[in-house]
Design a protein around this motif. Structure first.
Motif, short mmCIF file in Angstrom:
data_model
loop_
_atom_site.label_atom_id
_atom_site.label_comp_id
_atom_site.label_asym_id
_atom_site.label_seq_id
_atom_site.Cartn_x
_atom_site.Cartn_y
_atom_site.Cartn_z
N LEU A 39 0.74 -1.27 0.07
CA LEU A 39 0.07 0.16 -0.07
C LEU A 39 0.97 1.29 0.09
O LEU A 39 0.68 2.41 -0.60
N ILE A 40 1.95 1.12 0.94
CA ILE A 40 2.88 2.30 0.89
C ILE A 40 3.67 2.53 -0.58
O ILE A 40 3.59 3.76 -1.06
N ILE A 41 3.95 1.50 -1.14
CA ILE A 41 4.67 1.73 -2.44
C ILE A 41 3.56 2.18 -3.42
O ILE A 41 3.99 2.90 -4.28
N PHE A 42 2.38 1.44 -3.48
CA PHE A 42 1.41 2.10 -4.34
C PHE A 42 1.15 3.66 -4.43
O PHE A 42 0.99 4.41 -5.04
N VAL A 43 1.25 4.27 -2.83
CA VAL A 43 0.86 5.55 -2.68
C VAL A 43 2.03 6.13 -3.43
O VAL A 43 1.99 7.53 -3.96
N ILE A 44 3.17 5.87 -3.00
CA ILE A 44 4.42 6.48 -3.53
C ILE A 44 4.27 6.64 -5.08
O ILE A 44 4.51 7.79 -5.70
N PHE A 45 4.01 5.60 -5.70
CA PHE A 45 4.29 5.70 -7.03
C PHE A 45 3.01 6.51 -7.76
O PHE A 45 3.02 7.07 -8.70
N LEU A 46 1.76 6.70 -7.05
CA LEU A 46 0.67 7.29 -7.43
C LEU A 46 1.11 8.69 -7.42
O LEU A 46 0.80 9.66 -8.28
N VAL A 47 1.59 9.25 -6.15
CA VAL A 47 2.23 10.49 -6.10
C VAL A 47 3.38 10.97 -7.14
O VAL A 47 2.98 12.03 -7.82
N LEU A 48 3.98 9.96 -7.52
CA LEU A 48 5.11 10.19 -8.32
C LEU A 48 4.48 10.50 -9.79
O LEU A 48 5.05 11.11 -10.64
N ALA A 49 3.41 9.71 -10.00
CA ALA A 49 2.72 9.69 -11.49
C ALA A 49 2.00 10.85 -11.62
O ALA A 49 1.99 11.53 -12.91
#
Length: 57
Positions: A39-49
């Protein structure tokens, strides 16, 4: 990572059903940690996108 979290969750359920409470608790903890990391990795990649999308515009 979500796949492994689901696998450990299923192992936890099966172990709990058969009465192996120690194994069940350990695998449930592992599943919870893996799910949190995914979940943390998903949120980080979402913000980066979103940041990359803003840079293109």
């Amino acid at each position: 990572m979500l796949k492994w979290a689901l696998i450990f969750f299923v192992i936890s359920l099966i172990a709990g059903f058969f009465g192996f409470s120690g194994v069940s608790a350990a695998t449930a903890t592992i599943a919870r940690v893996l799910f949190a990391l995914a979940l943390i990795i998903f949120v980080i990649f979402l913000v980066l996108a979103f940041m990359a999308g803003q840079a293109v515009l």
